[in-house]
Write a protein that holds these residues in place. Structure first.
Motif, short mmCIF file in Angstrom:
data_model
loop_
_atom_site.label_atom_id
_atom_site.label_comp_id
_atom_site.label_asym_id
_atom_site.label_seq_id
_atom_site.Cartn_x
_atom_site.Cartn_y
_atom_site.Cartn_z
N ALA A 145 0.82 -1.21 0.00
CA ALA A 145 0.00 0.00 0.00
C ALA A 145 0.85 1.27 0.00
N GLN A 146 2.12 1.16 0.38
CA GLN A 146 3.01 2.32 0.39
C GLN A 146 3.38 2.69 -1.05
N PRO A 147 3.39 3.99 -1.36
CA PRO A 147 3.73 4.38 -2.73
C PRO A 147 5.21 4.14 -3.03
N ARG A 148 5.47 3.65 -4.23
CA ARG A 148 6.83 3.45 -4.73
C ARG A 148 6.76 3.48 -6.23
N LYS A 149 7.75 4.09 -6.83
CA LYS A 149 7.73 4.15 -8.29
C LYS A 149 7.87 2.75 -8.85
N GLY A 150 7.07 2.48 -9.84
CA GLY A 150 7.10 1.19 -10.52
C GLY A 150 7.42 1.42 -11.97
N SER A 151 7.63 0.36 -12.65
CA SER A 151 8.00 0.48 -14.05
C SER A 151 7.25 -0.56 -14.85
N GLY A 152 6.59 -0.13 -15.88
CA GLY A 152 5.89 -1.05 -16.75
C GLY A 152 6.81 -1.68 -17.77
N GLU A 153 8.03 -1.18 -17.86
CA GLU A 153 8.99 -1.74 -18.81
C GLU A 153 10.35 -1.84 -18.15
N ILE A 154 11.18 -2.69 -18.70
CA ILE A 154 12.52 -2.90 -18.16
C ILE A 154 13.49 -2.08 -19.01
N HIS A 155 14.35 -1.32 -18.36
CA HIS A 155 15.31 -0.48 -19.05
C HIS A 155 16.68 -1.14 -18.99
N PHE A 156 17.37 -1.11 -20.13
CA PHE A 156 18.70 -1.68 -20.21
C PHE A 156 19.68 -0.57 -20.56
N ASN A 157 20.95 -0.77 -20.20
CA ASN A 157 21.96 0.21 -20.54
C ASN A 157 22.72 -0.18 -21.81
#
Length: 144
Positions: A122-134
């Motif tokens: 329930a605590q807010p945290r940034k999420g990501s719908g995609e995976i980022h690569f370098n």
């Protein structure tokens, strides 16, 4: 020449048995300490600042899906329960969990994940719908 007389051997045995008894009594006298289990009674675990939120499904071997996208798990990948104990990955194959996770920067592999309690989720945290690569491959679309 016999240096160990039967009387000396008997005294050594008594001394050893008394010292063993003293160690046993000392260990028994120490109070047992209760283990603090995080995630219970309103306690929250501290997660790394770089961790993101997502849904993790463990597949066979080193394969998993994170937010519906396939991802490889690093050889040293650690999955933690809400009590901060390690989960053997083969025991949770096919199951989906709400997790905070870390992706290794150099390889893009999943490095660590923490299964969340309802309170932590329930605590807010940034999420990501995609995976980022370098890194990029030839099949990646060119970003302008």
């Amino acid at each position: 020449m016999n240096r160990c007389t039967p009387a000396l051997i008997s005294q050594a045995r008594k001394a050893l048995s008394l010292s063993g008894l003293a160690v046993a009594l000392l260990c028994a006298a120490l109070p047992a300490q209760a283990q603090q289990v995080p995630g219970g009674m309103g306690e929250m675990r501290n997660f790394p600042d770089a961790s993101l939120r997502g849904n993790l499904t463990v597949l066979a071997g080193s394969q998993a899906t994170l937010n519906g996208n396939p991802i490889r798990m690093a050889p040293g990948m650690r999955l933690f329960t809400p009590q901060n104990t390690l989960v053997m990955l083969h025991t949770v194959q096919g199951q989906t969990f709400k997790v905070n996770y870390l992706v290794e920067n150099s390889t893009g592999m999943l490095l660590s994940a923490w299964i969340l309690t309802e309170g932590e989720a329930a605590q807010p945290r940034k999420g990501s719908g995609e995976i980022h690569f370098n890194f990029r491959t030839e099949s990646d679309p060119v970003k302008k």
